[in-house]
Design an enzyme around this catalytic site. Structure first.
Site, PDB file in Angstrom:
ATOM      1  N   ARG A  34      10.625   0.309   0.777  1.00  0.00           N
ATOM      2  CA  ARG A  34       9.376  -0.451   0.636  1.00  0.00           C
ATOM      3  C   ARG A  34       8.881  -0.940   1.998  1.00  0.00           C
ATOM      4  O   ARG A  34       9.673  -1.380   2.839  1.00  0.00           O
ATOM      5  CB  ARG A  34       9.574  -1.634  -0.317  1.00  0.00           C
ATOM      6  N   ILE A  36       7.350  -3.331   4.682  1.00  0.00           N
ATOM      7  CA  ILE A  36       7.565  -4.775   4.868  1.00  0.00           C
ATOM      8  C   ILE A  36       6.256  -5.561   4.741  1.00  0.00           C
ATOM      9  O   ILE A  36       6.277  -6.751   4.431  1.00  0.00           O
ATOM     10  CB  ILE A  36       8.249  -5.011   6.232  1.00  0.00           C
ATOM     11  N   ASN A  93      -0.065   8.620   9.296  1.00  0.00           N
ATOM     12  CA  ASN A  93      -0.758   8.345  10.552  1.00  0.00           C
ATOM     13  C   ASN A  93      -0.001   9.019  11.693  1.00  0.00           C
ATOM     14  O   ASN A  93       1.225   8.943  11.748  1.00  0.00           O
ATOM     15  CB  ASN A  93      -0.828   6.834  10.791  1.00  0.00           C
ATOM     16  N   GLU A 101       1.925   3.322  14.278  1.00  0.00           N
ATOM     17  CA  GLU A 101       2.654   2.184  14.864  1.00  0.00           C
ATOM     18  C   GLU A 101       4.098   2.562  15.173  1.00  0.00           C
ATOM     19  O   GLU A 101       4.636   2.184  16.216  1.00  0.00           O
ATOM     20  CB  GLU A 101       2.602   1.020  13.860  1.00  0.00           C
ATOM     21  N   HIS A 106       6.537   9.271   9.019  1.00  0.00           N
ATOM     22  CA  HIS A 106       6.595   8.604   7.721  1.00  0.00           C
ATOM     23  C   HIS A 106       5.316   8.888   6.968  1.00  0.00           C
ATOM     24  O   HIS A 106       4.257   9.023   7.571  1.00  0.00           O
ATOM     25  CB  HIS A 106       6.784   7.084   7.863  1.00  0.00           C
ATOM     26  N   HIS A 108       3.024   7.129   3.865  1.00  0.00           N
ATOM     27  CA  HIS A 108       2.838   5.938   3.051  1.00  0.00           C
ATOM     28  C   HIS A 108       2.479   6.402   1.641  1.00  0.00           C
ATOM     29  O   HIS A 108       1.528   7.175   1.475  1.00  0.00           O
ATOM     30  CB  HIS A 108       1.658   5.105   3.567  1.00  0.00           C
TER      31      HIS A 108
HETATM   32  P1  5GP Z   1       2.063   3.287  10.746  1.00  0.00           P
HETATM   33  O1  5GP Z   1       0.954   2.418  11.233  1.00  0.00           O
HETATM   34  O2  5GP Z   1       2.974   3.717  11.863  1.00  0.00           O
HETATM   35  O3  5GP Z   1       1.590   4.443   9.910  1.00  0.00           O
HETATM   36  O4  5GP Z   1       2.883   2.420   9.734  1.00  0.00           O
HETATM   37  C1  5GP Z   1       4.063   1.757  10.038  1.00  0.00           C
HETATM   38  C2  5GP Z   1       4.436   0.921   8.840  1.00  0.00           C
HETATM   39  O5  5GP Z   1       5.740   0.464   9.007  1.00  0.00           O
HETATM   40  C3  5GP Z   1       3.546  -0.301   8.624  1.00  0.00           C
HETATM   41  O6  5GP Z   1       2.924  -0.222   7.345  1.00  0.00           O
HETATM   42  C4  5GP Z   1       4.513  -1.476   8.727  1.00  0.00           C
HETATM   43  O7  5GP Z   1       4.227  -2.513   7.813  1.00  0.00           O
HETATM   44  C5  5GP Z   1       5.845  -0.811   8.448  1.00  0.00           C
HETATM   45  N1  5GP Z   1       6.972  -1.478   9.081  1.00  0.00           N
HETATM   46  C6  5GP Z   1       7.056  -1.873  10.385  1.00  0.00           C
HETATM   47  N2  5GP Z   1       8.263  -2.413  10.626  1.00  0.00           N
HETATM   48  C7  5GP Z   1       8.953  -2.350   9.459  1.00  0.00           C
HETATM   49  C8  5GP Z   1      10.270  -2.757   9.078  1.00  0.00           C
HETATM   50  O8  5GP Z   1      11.060  -3.287   9.873  1.00  0.00           O
HETATM   51  N3  5GP Z   1      10.633  -2.540   7.784  1.00  0.00           N
HETATM   52  C9  5GP Z   1       9.796  -1.945   6.890  1.00  0.00           C
HETATM   53  N4  5GP Z   1      10.259  -1.767   5.641  1.00  0.00           N
HETATM   54  N5  5GP Z   1       8.551  -1.548   7.208  1.00  0.00           N
HETATM   55  C10 5GP Z   1       8.138  -1.756   8.482  1.00  0.00           C
END
Ligand code: 5GP
Length: 122
Positions: A34, A36, A93, A101, A106, A108
């Site tokens: 899940r 965070i 992304n 990020e 990954h 979503h």
């Molecule tokens: P991005 O912007 O790279 O597609 O998404 C990264 C996602 O990782 C974000 O939705 C963020 O909330 C999630 N995320 C960042 N750090 C952590 C973490 O330590 N644990 C979990 N479960 N999700 C994280």
């Protein structure tokens, strides 16, 4: 495009169990947990266990076993979480313009409410 994997990224730490996670599904080559900061009632991240930065990197370098496992894991998450029928959205992304990020591939999985149109401007 050549990819360099940073093994200090947060998902690498999750895979090494240095940081806890709320696991939804674990398979031989994939982990689903899940988010965070959930942006929908269901917000699960599905990652390969291997060191891939983006979907493109994975598509180029992962084995067929890893790719099959990963694709099936995404479907399994949707069925287990009971959203296959009402609908869901899959987002990955990548890079600067994709506003990635965490530099570990990954997707979503978002569901549990009407998700609106796919993109907002800005
Ligand atoms: P991005 O912007 O790279 O597609 O998404 C990264 C996602 O990782 C974000 O939705 C963020 O909330 C999630 N995320 C960042 N750090 C952590 C973490 O330590 N644990 C979990 N479960 N999700 C994280």
């Amino acid at each position: 495009m050549a990819y360099t994997y940073d093994d200090q990224n947060i998902f690498a730490k999750i895979l090494r169990k240095e940081i806890p996670n709320d696991t939804v599904l674990e398979t031989e080559h994939s982990l689903a947990f899940r988010d965070i900061r959930p942006q929908a009632p269901l917000h699960v991240l599905v990652i390969p266990k291997g060191p891939y930065v983006t979907f493109d990197h994975f598509a180029q370098e992962a084995s067929e076993a890893e790719i099959v496992d990963y694709v099936r894991a995404v479907g399994e998450v949707c069925r287990r979480e009971g959203v296959a029928e009402d609908g869901w959205r899959l987002i990955s992304n990548a890079g600067r313009d994709g506003v990635q990020e965490v530099p570990h591939l990954h997707v979503h999985v978002l569901a549990g409410r009407g998700l609106g149109r796919m993109l907002e401007r800005g």
